[in-house]
Write an enzyme that holds these catalytic residues in place. Structure first.
Site, mmCIF file in Angstrom:
data_model
loop_
_atom_site.group_PDB
_atom_site.id
_atom_site.type_symbol
_atom_site.label_atom_id
_atom_site.label_comp_id
_atom_site.label_asym_id
_atom_site.label_seq_id
_atom_site.Cartn_x
_atom_site.Cartn_y
_atom_site.Cartn_z
ATOM 1 N N LYS A 59 0.855 -1.190 0.000
ATOM 2 C CA LYS A 59 0.000 0.000 0.000
ATOM 3 C C LYS A 59 0.889 1.237 0.000
ATOM 4 O O LYS A 59 1.191 1.811 1.039
ATOM 5 C CB LYS A 59 -0.932 -0.013 1.209
ATOM 6 C CG LYS A 59 -2.130 0.939 1.035
ATOM 7 C CD LYS A 59 -3.008 0.498 -0.105
ATOM 8 C CE LYS A 59 -4.150 1.440 -0.375
ATOM 9 N NZ LYS A 59 -4.927 1.081 -1.552
ATOM 10 N N SER B 7 -8.645 -0.651 -5.034
ATOM 11 C CA SER B 7 -8.921 -0.195 -3.671
ATOM 12 C C SER B 7 -10.431 -0.009 -3.483
ATOM 13 O O SER B 7 -11.183 -0.959 -3.580
ATOM 14 C CB SER B 7 -8.152 1.094 -3.370
ATOM 15 O OG SER B 7 -6.760 0.844 -3.334
#
Length: 623
Positions: A206, A412
């Site tokens: 991430k 996401s």
């Protein structure tokens, strides 16, 4: 004494009433003046766009290819049209473009399709591929497709490569730079400014927050990015090589290879492109003009070929008032395009409440039997994503199957809103996954201390007075991280429950890592590969529909905006036609580079999750 102010107040109130009434009269006079002029011009066919009996359709694409246009106030658009000003960031709706090419295929007046994409801006590889498919379908009519220009960047050339013949100006060039993901990193600059970063995240890959905590890309981010970038580049090369009947080895992976071929071409990029098989001929603008006159005949001015431009042809042949049969079963399409933000947002951005409202509208429509959620988003607010996903669950509970159809990217939060669909469809080059959570904010206590500004006081709890001017309490930081951890657990549990996987299996392929659609299918994150039409058929099949229409559900325009929009659509009659020179072009790459830094901060600044928790892939845009 008390009566005097009262009298003055009454006089001022009457004066303001007079001014306000006068203002309304003037506005209404202008409005009805435009209305009268509008209907007069509608009844006058002298400036009506006419498609020549034998013509070349010039596909002079100007702007970014999008799934949904960003909403612009029709009054502002009409004013820009009247003043002859172009939009700052023009957009081309992908469905309009595909429909126009399809109509031209079956239009006997259109003899040749001419690709002139010199003003094409951003476009994802998925969009480029569906445009290429539409051009290939056009060629099934037996009509010729030509492409010409002075300069082709990578996106523009992909489209041009689908032509039967590609012509390049002798002083022109084709630049194929490959795919890359480079970001600007601010850690050292923020340290010099004494800005304290507070980052909370879950996911080894991430990397959305890396520019604020590092001065370079992490090895994990490089590993993940390289994998999907290589797959996209391989797909691009394979498609172009097939169209041009060349080898993928003809693409230059190193500057040394290019320099060697350029030297053999005496430094000419145009000759290099010809030698490498990227183009068929080098022709001047005059030579192109003469060649097209021979193919389709002379135009009304007699000094050029008979032609009509994309925008004019689309306007002349598209039904401005499509009729929707109220009695047929419908497969509804809801577009979710852009960053996911909380609340109500204009089209072109996904709002938790506004997009949920569109899904709810489909649920309440008895004629809608199935829904396709068309996603083109890198994500955003975790809360807003969940609000939208809950509406998907309600649709399913109402007996209406939902198909998530992924366009260029659905990562996401874009994956979050898709995960509960009955099926997930993606293209092989969709950028998806990036299942991770982060939170981030800055405090300025050190920077303010340098100039002698301090914050102090008392509060009844540790949370009172928390803000950007004070140092973050360590325990509060741990509380925020615990909330982020919970958000990630919810995300992977959600994926596990909907994808018939265990949380541990999801965690192994999550961690914020990005995948292409093809790889995501292998990993079980995507069901099938296909485009929007494939998803529509799948939705209809699951709903058991043999006969149906599609219904695009979008924000409805007010009566005022609808009137102004119709005026804008007929603006050529109002303000005269402005035809773009077919050889005019610009280079959007420079504009993109200049605005890159500003956009990085804008993307972060617009995020508005109420808890400050985000599931977004800021690195997914590579165009």
């Amino acid at each position: 004494m008390s009566e005097k102010p009262s009298v003055i107040k009454m006089v001022l109130k009457k004066i303001w009433g007079l001014i306000n009434t006068t203002r309304k009269i003037i506005v209404n006079l202008v409005f009805f003046g435009f209305l009268f002029l509008f209907f007069i011009l509608l009844s006058d066919d002298s400036d009506k766009i006419v498609v020549p009996d034998s013509a070349a359709l010039i596909l002079n694409l100007n702007g970014d290819i999008v799934e949904q246009k960003t909403q612009i106030d029709p009054a502002d658009a009409l004013l820009m049209e009247a003043l002859g000003e172009e939009e700052e960031n023009p957009e081309i709706l992908i469905t309009d473009l595909l429909d126009t090419i399809k109509r031209a295929k079956n239009d006997d007046r259109i003899k040749v399709l001419v690709l002139s994409p010199q003003k094409l801006g951003r476009a994802g590889l998925h969009h480029l591929q569906v445009i290429g498919d539409a051009i290939d379908d056009f060629k099934e009519s037996g009509k010729e497709v030509l492409a010409y220009g002075g300069y082709f960047n990578q996106n523009q050339y992909y489209i041009a490569a689908h032509a039967d013949q590609v012509w390049l100006n002798p002083e022109g060039a084709i630049i194929l730079e490959g795919f890359g993901r480079y970001r600007t990193y601010f850690k050292s600059a923020l340290e010099k400014l004494n800005v304290t970063q507070h980052v909370f995240k879950v996911g080894t890959y991430k990397s959305a927050v890396e520019p604020y905590i590092r001065d370079d890309m992490s090895e994990q981010a490089k590993e993940a990015n390289e994998a999907w970038l290589n797959q996209l580049w391989a797909s691009y090369k394979a498609d172009v090589a097939e169209q041009r009947n060349i080898s993928v080895e003809d693409f230059d992976e190193s500057a040394q290879d290019l320099l060697q071929k350029l030297n053999q071409a005496d430094g000419s990029f145009a000759v290099y492109a010809l030698n490498n098989g990227f183009v068929d001929e080098l022709r001047t603008q005059e030579q192109i003009r003469v060649a097209l006159m021979e193919k389709v005949g002379k135009g009304s001015s007699k000094d050029t070929f008979a032609k009509i431009y994309y925008k004019d042809y689309s306007q002349a042949t598209k039904n401005p008032f499509p009729i929707v049969n109220p009695h047929t079963d419908k497969v509804a399409i809801v577009v979710a395009k852009g960053n996911i933000l909380n609340g109500h947002q204009k089209p072109g951005t996904i709002g938790g409440q506004s997009t949920a409202k569109l899904l709810r509208k489909a649920r309440m429509n008895d004629n809608v039997k199935a829904v396709v959620l068309r996603v083109d988003s890198p994500g955003g607010s975790a809360y807003a994503s969940e609000v939208i996903r809950q509406e998907v669950e309600l649709l399913k509970a109402a007996g209406k199957p939902v198909i998530a159809s992924m366009a260029n990217y659905a990562a996401s939060g874009g994956y979050w809103i898709s995960v509960s669909a009955n099926e997930i469809w993606a293209s092989e080059n969709t950028i998806t996954g990036s299942i991770g959570i982060f939170g981030m904010f800055m405090t300025l206590e050190k920077a303010l201390d340098k100039i002698g500004i301090h914050t102090d006081g008392v509060g009844t709890t540790d949370f009172a007075g928390v803000g950007i001017t004070r140092e973050l309490n360590e325990d509060i930081g741990k509380i925020i991280q615990a909330n982020i951890n919970r958000g990630y657990k919810n995300f992977i549990t959600l994926v596990a429950n909907n994808r018939n996987m265990t949380p541990e299996q999801v965690d192994n392929i999550a961690q914020g890592r990005v995948w292409t659609g093809a790889k995501a299918q292998e990993l079980g994150l995507v069901d099938k590969l296909g485009d929007l039409n494939d998803a529509i058929v799948a939705a209809a099949n699951i709903a058991g529909l043999e006969s149906y229409d599609t219904l695009l559900i979008e924000k409805e325009l007010s009566a005022r905006d609808l009137f102004l929009q119709n005026m804008l659509n007929n603006s050529d009659a109002l303000f005269g036609q402005t035809l773009v020179d077919e050889q005019e072009y610009n280079n959007p790459t420079l504009r993109t580079m200049i605005s890159q830094l500003v956009k990085e901060f804008e993307k972060v600044n617009q995020l508005n999750d109420p808890k400050g928790i985000y599931s977004i892939c800021l690195r997914c845009e590579l165009y």
